[in-house]
Write an enzyme that holds these catalytic residues in place. Structure first.
Site, PDB file in Angstrom:
ATOM      1  N   HIS A 175     -40.679 -24.811   1.937  1.00  0.00           N
ATOM      2  CA  HIS A 175     -40.196 -25.797   2.912  1.00  0.00           C
ATOM      3  C   HIS A 175     -40.212 -25.265   4.341  1.00  0.00           C
ATOM      4  O   HIS A 175     -40.173 -26.042   5.287  1.00  0.00           O
ATOM      5  CB  HIS A 175     -38.809 -26.321   2.528  1.00  0.00           C
ATOM      6  CG  HIS A 175     -37.674 -25.398   2.804  1.00  0.00           C
ATOM      7  ND1 HIS A 175     -37.087 -24.637   1.827  1.00  0.00           N
ATOM      8  CD2 HIS A 175     -36.987 -25.116   3.939  1.00  0.00           C
ATOM      9  CE1 HIS A 175     -36.093 -23.941   2.349  1.00  0.00           C
ATOM     10  NE2 HIS A 175     -36.009 -24.212   3.628  1.00  0.00           N
ATOM     11  N   ASP A 191     -40.523 -23.612  -4.511  1.00  0.00           N
ATOM     12  CA  ASP A 191     -40.187 -23.498  -3.096  1.00  0.00           C
ATOM     13  C   ASP A 191     -40.526 -22.123  -2.538  1.00  0.00           C
ATOM     14  O   ASP A 191     -39.738 -21.500  -1.825  1.00  0.00           O
ATOM     15  CB  ASP A 191     -38.712 -23.819  -2.850  1.00  0.00           C
ATOM     16  CG  ASP A 191     -38.446 -24.216  -1.392  1.00  0.00           C
ATOM     17  OD1 ASP A 191     -39.406 -24.192  -0.595  1.00  0.00           O
ATOM     18  OD2 ASP A 191     -37.297 -24.526  -1.058  1.00  0.00           O
ATOM     19  N   SER A 205     -33.651 -19.760   6.038  1.00  0.00           N
ATOM     20  CA  SER A 205     -34.547 -20.007   4.910  1.00  0.00           C
ATOM     21  C   SER A 205     -35.755 -19.083   4.961  1.00  0.00           C
ATOM     22  O   SER A 205     -36.413 -18.952   5.991  1.00  0.00           O
ATOM     23  CB  SER A 205     -35.023 -21.456   4.917  1.00  0.00           C
ATOM     24  OG  SER A 205     -33.992 -22.342   4.589  1.00  0.00           O
TER      25      SER A 205
END
Length: 380
Positions: free
Chosen positions: A115, A146, A229
């Site tokens: 992402h 992911d 992230s």
């Protein structure tokens, strides 16, 4: 008319990724993130803390700046880990946002979240303690877990790959440090502990999230904010034990942050997927359990989700070998109740290919069970 306020109760929602978007050169607010359950906070306040007096012997002096030996040792351990690992954590910038990444090898490969990459194929990478922008391109992305790998076009000679730990040795209570670029603040570090292991978390689609359901995640109390992230969750042995991926917010507080609840993809998943992406440009062995069925959410007579109805069964697959047929409604996998397609996906995400589990289902209104030896989820 006065309405009775309902008590807080668990909500079937999953957190979203933490990568922020850039707009006009500025970061927008954090993405809304829903926790696994609704959270309540009580008794939290800010203010000065009280200090107790320290007894001293006549002629002896005391210093308010003195620290216990144990405190010094822990501080030294933190600083050593930061010196060891932070050079391996980078900031990744795309046309629409930014995130973090971890140097995977000395060839310039960097592992991050899918992402964070999104649909981009070119990136700008900034190494820790550096202001020089380096160009990078996409190697491959695997949204189902992911994870993605990008590669520096001209990797510097001093590139320092991270060391990845053994996921089987991650235990509740271990001290962790989260490293990354929260809100664009590069080379930031927060600390906490391993709060839980083996979490299965589903990301809702949209907002840069591929909608993955990820099993065996590490839950940590180390603060994880937008931009973290793809960064590193590290133990005190200077080993990466996970990639910071998700943070939680309070659904009943209009999406306000829920401090101390973050999730990281475990090191074993990272290394397995990254090795395949680098070698083959795709994932050939997902390591994810599968029944070998195509299914959709089943709704009962009251239009409430009540299971996952089998639409098709793969010939010779695990479900077919166990006798499942199209039209069967799966209601349980192992100890997990299945009330939707997402519930089935979540139940399988926590299991391992090759293991045998009991599947509960209904056929023509009759409850049945079957022992199924799980296969491996096929990859595109």
């Amino acid at each position: 008319m006065n309405r009775k306020k309902e008590p807080t109760r668990p909500l079937p929602a999953g957190p979203r990724p933490t990568g922020p978007r850039a707009f006009g050169g500025r970061l927008t607010g954090p993405l809304a993130v829903a926790a696994l359950t609704a959270l309540t906070v009580a008794g939290c306040s800010s203010g000065s803390s009280s200090s107790s007096s320290t007894a001293t012997t006549p002629g002896a002096s005391s210093s308010s700046s003195a620290q216990p030996a144990g405190g010094n040792q822990l501080q030294d351990a933190y600083q050593k880990v930061i010196a060891d690992v932070l050079p391996s954590v980078v900031q990744i910038t795309t046309a629409t946002g930014l995130g973090s990444g971890i140097v995977y090898d000395n060839k310039g490969d960097i592992v991050t979240n899918a992402h964070v990459v999104g649909t981009a194929t070119t990136f700008t990478v900034t190494l820790a303690n550096s202001t020089k922008a380096l160009d990078a391109t996409l190697v491959a992305s695997y949204p189902d877990s992911d994870l993605a790998v990008i590669k520096l076009t001209s990797p510097p000679s001093a590139l320092k790959p991270a060391v990845f730990g053994d996921s089987a040795k991650v235990e509740l209570g271990q001290i962790t440090l989260a490293m990354g670029s929260p809100l664009g603040l590069s080379s930031s570090v927060t600390q906490g502990i391993v709060s839980a292991t083996g979490r299965t978390v589903s990301e809702p689609q949209g907002g840069g999230s591929p909608g993955a359901t990820i099993g065996n995640m590490v839950q940590t109390s180390a603060a994880i904010n937008p931009g973290n992230s793809g960064g590193a969750l590290v133990n005190l042995n200077s080993q990466v034990i996970g990639i910071n991926t998700l943070a939680a917010t309070e659904p009943e507080a209009n999406g306000a942050a829920a401090p101390g609840i973050g999730f990281a993809i475990p090191a074993s998943t990272i290394t397995s997927i990254a090795d395949q992406l680098i070698k083959d440009g795709k994932v050939t062995n997902s390591g994810r359990a599968a029944l070998g069925v195509t299914a959709r959410t089943y709704f009962d007579q009251n239009f409430r989700p009540a299971g996952a109805v089998v639409v098709a069964v793969s010939a010779g697959g695990p479900a077919a070998s166990a006798g499942l047929q199209p039209g069967d409604v799966i209601t349980k996998v192992g100890d997990a109740t299945v009330d939707s397609l997402n519930g089935l996906t979540s139940a399988l995400a926590s299991l391992t290919p090759g293991t045998t589990t009991t599947v509960g289902y209904t056929r023509d209104g009759q409850a049945k069970t079957a022992d199924v030896t799980l296969g491996t989820l096929e990859t595109p």
